[in-house]
Design a protein around this motif. Structure first.
Motif, short mmCIF file in Angstrom:
data_model
loop_
_atom_site.label_atom_id
_atom_site.label_comp_id
_atom_site.label_asym_id
_atom_site.label_seq_id
_atom_site.Cartn_x
_atom_site.Cartn_y
_atom_site.Cartn_z
N SER A 8 8.80 50.54 -0.19
CA SER A 8 8.10 50.38 -1.54
C SER A 8 8.78 50.59 -2.67
O SER A 8 8.45 49.87 -3.70
N GLU A 9 9.71 51.68 -2.77
CA GLU A 9 10.42 51.74 -3.75
C GLU A 9 11.46 50.60 -4.27
O GLU A 9 11.51 50.19 -5.40
N GLU A 10 11.92 50.03 -3.21
CA GLU A 10 12.74 48.87 -3.42
C GLU A 10 11.93 47.62 -4.02
O GLU A 10 12.29 47.04 -4.81
N TRP A 11 10.83 47.54 -3.39
CA TRP A 11 9.96 46.39 -3.87
C TRP A 11 9.38 46.55 -5.41
O TRP A 11 9.56 45.70 -6.00
N ILE A 12 9.04 47.76 -5.68
CA ILE A 12 8.76 47.85 -7.06
C ILE A 12 9.74 47.79 -8.00
O ILE A 12 9.68 47.12 -8.98
N ALA A 13 10.93 48.26 -7.57
CA ALA A 13 12.05 48.05 -8.68
C ALA A 13 12.51 46.67 -8.82
O ALA A 13 12.75 46.16 -9.80
N GLU A 14 12.41 45.93 -7.72
CA GLU A 14 12.53 44.40 -7.74
C GLU A 14 11.56 43.51 -8.48
O GLU A 14 11.71 42.79 -9.27
N LEU A 15 10.29 44.15 -8.46
CA LEU A 15 9.23 43.33 -9.23
C LEU A 15 9.44 43.62 -10.56
O LEU A 15 9.18 42.82 -11.59
N LEU A 16 9.90 45.01 -11.03
CA LEU A 16 10.19 45.18 -12.27
C LEU A 16 11.39 44.33 -12.97
O LEU A 16 11.45 43.89 -14.00
N ASN A 17 12.42 44.42 -12.16
CA ASN A 17 13.53 43.56 -12.58
C ASN A 17 13.29 42.16 -12.80
O ASN A 17 13.68 41.37 -13.83
N GLY A 18 12.42 41.71 -11.74
CA GLY A 18 12.02 40.15 -11.88
C GLY A 18 11.19 39.96 -12.84
O GLY A 18 11.38 39.01 -13.40
N ALA A 19 10.26 40.70 -13.38
CA ALA A 19 9.49 40.26 -14.46
C ALA A 19 10.11 40.51 -15.84
O ALA A 19 10.28 39.37 -16.66
N VAL A 20 11.17 41.42 -15.72
CA VAL A 20 12.31 41.41 -17.03
C VAL A 20 12.90 39.87 -16.99
O VAL A 20 12.94 39.46 -18.04
N TYR A 21 13.54 39.69 -15.84
CA TYR A 21 14.22 38.47 -15.66
C TYR A 21 13.48 37.19 -16.00
O TYR A 21 13.76 36.40 -16.68
N ALA A 22 12.18 37.16 -15.67
CA ALA A 22 11.45 36.11 -15.69
C ALA A 22 11.04 35.90 -17.20
O ALA A 22 11.09 34.84 -17.91
N LEU A 23 10.89 36.99 -18.01
CA LEU A 23 10.52 36.81 -19.33
C LEU A 23 11.79 36.39 -20.21
O LEU A 23 11.56 35.54 -21.08
N LEU A 24 12.90 36.90 -19.82
CA LEU A 24 14.14 36.36 -20.63
C LEU A 24 14.42 34.89 -20.23
O LEU A 24 15.08 34.07 -20.94
#
Length: 480
Positions: A53-69
């Motif tokens: 769960s921790e890895e998944w949430i961290a990757e979702l957060l990173n992915g959202a930042v990446y997608a916005l950029l």
């Protein structure tokens, strides 16, 4: 420390580094710095079952930042939808860790609290800026108050960031409740702010980092090294306060001129004093051996201060700052993308520039607004071009008058102390400042400010700057 504690701390550090690498790769990919878009991790293509769960949430957060950029709005929404239903406590913790990581790295890249808040406000508005303030406060709470330089303290006070004066809950849930936001809105703000912060470049350190200041140095003054004498500073502030409050333009200009003369006299006195204390060579030779003295706090060496230059009429305001800096033997370098200029000069000079620019901008704005809305012959609004021209003309003329005031003080000191004593000292200091600018901005590009062609605005701005009589000098020199 026990072996298990060491292992846990090492594991946490490794996890933080991995998360930051993901954000850094995202920023680089989005800006074309490391191959095509898509080189960084794409969490929306990964299997949920493969991760904790921790890895998944961290990757979702990173992915959202990446997608916005990367300008993939649909992917941003997909990530935010999954983050919104994530376990709140876990999401809060990982958001806090993400901010801790990126803000800590930005200190290393030379950013200060006011710089970060300003650039976020320019990109995403006041609410995102307030989120940035709170996360800065949370990050700096990890340092002892006495190990943080006074310029940081001053900026934190101005931002209203309570770091060491009582605990405030800066977790995402608490922040969203204070802002009356639902979960998805709060997370959207988080991703917006992280996307800005993650992509910021190295801009060069101008003050010691948090945790590195020792003893009384944290309270050494607004600039490192020798700042304006408190008695002189009090008189200057008094003159400028009167200039800002008076309704009579002639009086405001005369008071500002007096303040400039007083600061110029003090600057020369400091220069002569420092030259008398220098051993084994000129001030220029000393500076060249010190690398970046504006960071180390070396005594009587150049400092670098960042001064906000905000919309509207940024070019005209940057020009005003440049004129004030030149009149006080400093240099100003404007970073238009980030909304600030860097002023380099000796400590008391640089502090004088910041003080005088702030006051003159208040006065110029008041005089400009008194002109009211403007209309062209066909009835169209010309207010913007009028005000742009007004401020540009004001800046040019004020620069001439400030330099005249400084030159007059210099001539008086030459008569009192002798040209052989003063002129080499001032020339050496100008060389040191020029070298500091070239060192800090090796790729600086000089561009002319584009003039506005509103003749009425230019005439009004020149007149506003021309109203003062510089002969009234009794408060400065005791002569009339």
């Amino acid at each position: 420390m026990g072996i298990r504690n060491q292992q846990r701390r090492a594991a946490k550090k490794k996890a933080r580094e991995q998360r930051q690498r993901g954000r850094t790769e995202a920023a680089a990919g989005a800006h074309g710095q490391s191959g095509r878009v898509g080189d960084a991790f794409d969490p929306w293509t990964s299997s949920r079952e493969e991760r904790t769960s921790e890895e998944w949430i961290a990757e979702l957060l990173n992915g959202a930042v990446y997608a916005l950029l990367s300008q993939h709005p649909d992917q941003v929404e997909r990530q935010l939808d999954q983050l919104t239903v994530g376990e709140p406590g876990l999401v809060d913790r990982l958001v806090a860790e993400a901010f801790q990581d990126v803000v800590g790295q930005l200190w290393e890249r030379g950013w200060l609290p006011a710089d970060l808040v300003r650039v976020v406000r320019r990109r995403h508005g006041q609410r995102a800026a307030q989120l940035t303030v709170e996360q800065i406060a949370a990050q700096l709470r990890g340092y002892s108050e006495v190990t943080v330089h006074e310029r940081w303290h001053a900026q934190l006070r101005e931002l209203g960031a309570a770091v060491w004066q009582g605990y405030a809950d800066h977790r995402l849930t608490a922040w969203g409740q204070r802002q009356k936001l639902d979960r998805s809105e709060a997370l959207r703000d988080v991703v917006s702010v992280l996307s800005v912060l993650t992509a910021l470049p190295d801009i060069g350190k101008v003050t010691p980092l948090p945790g590195t200041v020792r003893g009384n140095a944290s309270r050494a003054g607004t600039a490192t090294g020798a700042t304006i004498d408190e008695r002189v500073l009090g008189r200057v502030r008094g003159l400028l306060a009167k200039a800002e409050s008076t309704e009579f333009p002639e009086e405001a200009e005369a008071l500002s001129a007096k303040a400039q003369e007083l600061m110029a006299r003090h600057s020369i006195d400091r220069a002569l004093l420092a030259a008398g204390q220098t051993r084994g060579g000129s001030a220029g030779a000393t500076a060249r051996t010190m690398g970046a003295p504006w960071v180390t706090g070396a005594p009587d060496q150049p400092v670098a201060l960042r001064v906000g230059v905000d919309a509207p009429y940024e070019q005209a305001k940057a020009l005003l700052l440049q004129e004030v800096a030149t009149a006080n033997r400093c240099r100003s370098v404007w970073s238009a993308d980030f909304g600030f200029a860097t002023v380099l000069g000796f400590p008391s000079d640089a502090e004088s520039v910041e003080l005088l620019y702030t006051s003159l901008l208040v006065q110029a704005t008041a005089a400009m607004v008194r002109g009211g809305p403007q209309r062209g012959r066909a009835g169209q609004s010309t207010t913007r071009s009028f005000r742009q021209s007004f401020l540009q003309a004001y800046a040019v003329r004020i620069g001439e008058r400030l330099r005249a005031a400084t030159d007059e003080v210099s001539r008086e000191v030459v008569v009192e102390a002798g040209a052989d004593r003063l002129l080499p000292v001032l020339a050496a200091r100008e060389d040191v400042v020029r070298e500091a600018v070239e060192t800090m901005f090796p790729e600086m590009v000089q561009r002319q400010v584009r003039g506005s062609h509103n003749a009425a605005g230019w005439a009004a701005g020149t007149a506003a700057a021309d109203l003062a009589a510089l002969a009234a000098r009794s408060e400065v020199s005791g002569r009339t």
